[in-house]
Design an enzyme around this catalytic site. Sequence first.
Site: not given
Length: 343
Positions: A227, A198-200
């Site tokens: 996120i 996952y990332c931003t």
Amino acid sequence: MQLYNTLSAKERAALIEEAGQDRLTISFYQYAHIGNPEIFRNHLFITWNELDVLGRIYVAHEGINAQLSIPAENFEAFKVHLDSVSFLENVRLNIAIEQDNLSFLKLKVKVRKKIVADGLNDHSFDVTDKGIHVGAEQFNELLEDPDTILVDMRNHYESEIGHFKNAITPDVDTFRASLDIIEKDLKDHKEDKKLVMYCTGGIRCEKASAYYKHKGFKQVYQLEGGIIDYARQVENKNLENKFLGKNFVFDHRRSERISDDVIAQCHQCGKACDTHVNCANEACHLLFIQCEECGSKMDNCCSDPCKEVNALPFEEQKKLRKGKGASNKIFKKGRSEVLKFKQ
Ligand SMILES: [Zn+2]
Ligand SMILES: [Zn+2]
């Protein structure tokens, strides 16, 4: 599998009504083949300027990466314009959880070589051979699976203030560096484990997932919309929130709170704190975590030398800075040696 923004017209209307006269902070990206980024850039600037869009938008031959804010009342018109561009029709929009009318102050649309500075050679692997996109619900299920290895694709100063429970959070300053570290650490599990990342907002995982598949990982998953969208889905669908703390964002808000947990510490005294500030000394501007007490004790500076400079009259500060380039301390973020507290 959710491939695109699922905000219905009704949900959009509710969002706009909720925001009233306020602005909405939105981000989106799309990999596409853009023949002439200059012309596309000019078209965007003219159209969006009229809609009072503010933000930072990168356009390249490989696509578009946009972070922006827009008056809620212009959102529908903006959406109509997006849908008129073939590769942006129904593009998934990440809408911020915490709104702030000052998230962006100018409209900047820039032509770049790449939409993310990822340090990767595009031709070495097929970027369209991506991981499996999962929404919040399926992501939560994957986190319960003992065969899952969860990896945070962001940098240390981002994961420091917030991350998913049990995630591997590489201690890196750049995306490029994290790719090699993760591959080395997980090299024995390319076939038997599920690599979940996952990332931003999802964009870094688009490349990372393709990269790891190219490197031989068999089961690669990525959190769709990152996120930002996870938080929205958790709220809308009343799901369990497995994210701790704050999501670091790249606008004036600096972060949005996802859970009440404070998982970081003040870089000066070690007290629980997850508020990023920039050193008040313009010549330094270091990004670090500082509690309110240390802020008032240090006049919002990162160190005693900066406090001394900051106390000088502005003209004298300017003289001191003259001839010197921007401080490279800026890029050290929480790692600067002037910060006394280290975890
Ligand atoms: Zn402190
Ligand atoms: Zn400083």
